[in-house]
Design a protein around this motif. Structure first.
Motif, PDB file in Angstrom:
ATOM      1  N   UNK A 145       0.823  -1.214   0.000  1.00  0.00           N
ATOM      2  CA  UNK A 145       0.000   0.000   0.000  1.00  0.00           C
ATOM      3  C   UNK A 145       0.855   1.262   0.000  1.00  0.00           C
ATOM      4  N   UNK A 146       1.929   1.267   0.781  1.00  0.00           N
ATOM      5  CA  UNK A 146       2.804   2.437   0.823  1.00  0.00           C
ATOM      6  C   UNK A 146       3.561   2.618  -0.488  1.00  0.00           C
ATOM      7  N   UNK A 168       0.434 -13.768  -4.420  1.00  0.00           N
ATOM      8  CA  UNK A 168      -0.683 -13.173  -5.156  1.00  0.00           C
ATOM      9  C   UNK A 168      -1.926 -13.048  -4.280  1.00  0.00           C
ATOM     10  N   UNK A 169      -2.188 -14.099  -3.515  1.00  0.00           N
ATOM     11  CA  UNK A 169      -3.340 -14.075  -2.622  1.00  0.00           C
ATOM     12  C   UNK A 169      -3.162 -13.018  -1.528  1.00  0.00           C
ATOM     13  N   UNK A 170      -1.956 -12.932  -0.983  1.00  0.00           N
ATOM     14  CA  UNK A 170      -1.699 -11.967   0.088  1.00  0.00           C
ATOM     15  C   UNK A 170      -1.748 -10.529  -0.415  1.00  0.00           C
ATOM     16  N   UNK A 171      -1.275 -10.294  -1.636  1.00  0.00           N
ATOM     17  CA  UNK A 171      -1.299  -8.943  -2.205  1.00  0.00           C
ATOM     18  C   UNK A 171      -2.724  -8.481  -2.487  1.00  0.00           C
ATOM     19  N   UNK A 173      -4.315  -7.732  -5.212  1.00  0.00           N
ATOM     20  CA  UNK A 173      -4.261  -6.519  -6.024  1.00  0.00           C
ATOM     21  C   UNK A 173      -5.580  -6.262  -6.745  1.00  0.00           C
ATOM     22  N   UNK A 174      -5.996  -5.018  -6.749  1.00  0.00           N
ATOM     23  CA  UNK A 174      -7.150  -4.621  -7.562  1.00  0.00           C
ATOM     24  C   UNK A 174      -6.687  -4.480  -9.009  1.00  0.00           C
ATOM     25  N   UNK A 175      -7.639  -4.372  -9.922  1.00  0.00           N
ATOM     26  CA  UNK A 175      -7.279  -4.192 -11.329  1.00  0.00           C
ATOM     27  C   UNK A 175      -6.441  -2.932 -11.515  1.00  0.00           C
ATOM     28  N   UNK A 176      -6.767  -1.894 -10.789  1.00  0.00           N
ATOM     29  CA  UNK A 176      -6.009  -0.642 -10.897  1.00  0.00           C
ATOM     30  C   UNK A 176      -4.599  -0.823 -10.345  1.00  0.00           C
ATOM     31  N   UNK A 177      -4.447  -1.534  -9.239  1.00  0.00           N
ATOM     32  CA  UNK A 177      -3.126  -1.753  -8.650  1.00  0.00           C
ATOM     33  C   UNK A 177      -2.243  -2.627  -9.539  1.00  0.00           C
ATOM     34  N   UNK A 178      -2.855  -3.537 -10.273  1.00  0.00           N
ATOM     35  CA  UNK A 178      -2.098  -4.425 -11.160  1.00  0.00           C
ATOM     36  C   UNK A 178      -1.422  -3.674 -12.293  1.00  0.00           C
TER      37      UNK A 178
END
Length: 305
Positions: A145-146, A168-171, A173-178
């Motif tokens: 996040x940071x 991958x599961x822990x991250x 990620x949203x589509x935007x974050x990807x």
């Protein structure tokens, strides 16, 4: 030459038949044997010593901090400090550690285009060797996040194949974050990937350090604590001593010190530039030519005896 490739490379027991086949095809002509892997070196050079009483030239190339010299005519090292334990200092030659040509040829522009990262972005590359590193992966997940809150920062996170699903599961990620955080299990275009990087977080194995220094990339190094003779810490210390890297101990990776140092370097291009200049002092880009010169020299010396 038997050239190991991490977990997929040849094993010690494969060396003897390789040497035997080489001698058969060469019909008794002189040849030189060499390897950049300590396990392979010991088996190969000992076999030659027993078979020929060292009539064959042998050269030890050690990229890290545990050189082998007992039967070697020359001991080629990445940096002088690695040779302090060599009894016969006349054998020591500092050549640097050669890297793949693909690492040297790739350009920053090619790397950014390959990864889909803007040319003006700041890219953090994270990898823990071919198998990944769980501590590093866990720390990066906590920093996600940071990292993505920083303006125009992109992350390429090579988790290791076995760790990818967990990371991958822990991250999550949203589509935007990807669009700015790329998690992958393995990357077979490391030349382009390294060329694109502004900062690297990595273990401190000899091959990884050679590629990082060949590209003059500032780095945060986390030595593998269970490496033989703790040689990764010794390797990393050489880079830290020259100002090319920052060292964080493995058991401190999940402490704030690690994250704060990464954030600080991402925000400070002037500091990264200084570290990049220091990394260039290892002259890794010319290591293959230097090593080739030593091979020729050792071969000629043996031939003339």
């Amino acid at each position: 030459m038997c050239e190991p490739m991490g977990a997929r490379g040849c094993a010690e027991w494969e060396v003897i038949p390789i040497l035997a086949r080489s001698e058969k095809h060469l019909h008794g002509e002189r040849f030189m044997a060499g390897s950049c892997d300590d396990r392979i070196q010991r088996t190969m050079i000992l076999a030659l010593a027993i078979r020929h009483r060292m009539e064959r030239p042998a050269m030890s190339m050690e990229g890290g901090a545990t050189p082998m010299e007992q039967f070697a005519t020359a001991v080629c090292l990445t940096y002088k400090a690695a040779g302090h334990g060599v009894k016969d200092q006349s054998k020591v030659l500092v050549t640097g550690n050669p890297v793949r040509s693909s690492v040297l040829k790739a350009t920053r522009e090619e790397g950014r285009d390959y990864l889909g990262i803007p040319q003006d972005a700041t890219m953090l590359l994270v990898f823990g060797g071919s198998l990944g590193a769980r501590h590093i992966n866990t720390a990066l997940v906590a920093m996600k996040d940071q990292l993505l809150a920083m303006d125009n920062v992109y992350v390429v996170h090579i988790t290791g194949p076995k760790e990818l699903d967990t990371v991958t599961e822990a991250l999550s990620l949203t589509d935007e974050e990807k669009k700015r955080y790329f998690a992958m299990g393995y990357q077979d275009h490391m030349g382009e990937t390294l060329a694109a990087a502004d900062l690297v977080v990595s273990r401190a194995g000899a091959s990884s350090l050679a590629e990082i220094s060949a590209r003059c990339i500032p780095s945060v190094l986390i030595p593998f604590p269970y490496a033989t003779a703790d040689h990764q810490t010794v390797n990393a210390s050489e880079y830290v001593g020259r100002g090319a890297a920052v060292l964080i101990e493995d058991d401190k990776v999940e402490d704030p010190e690690f994250a704060n140092k990464v954030f600080e370097l991402l925000r400070n291009p002037e500091e990264r530039a200084k570290m990049s200049e220091a990394a260039a002092s290892f002259e890794t880009q010319d290591a293959a030519n230097k090593l080739g010169d030593v091979v020729e020299l050792v071969g000629l010396e043996r031939k003339n005896k």
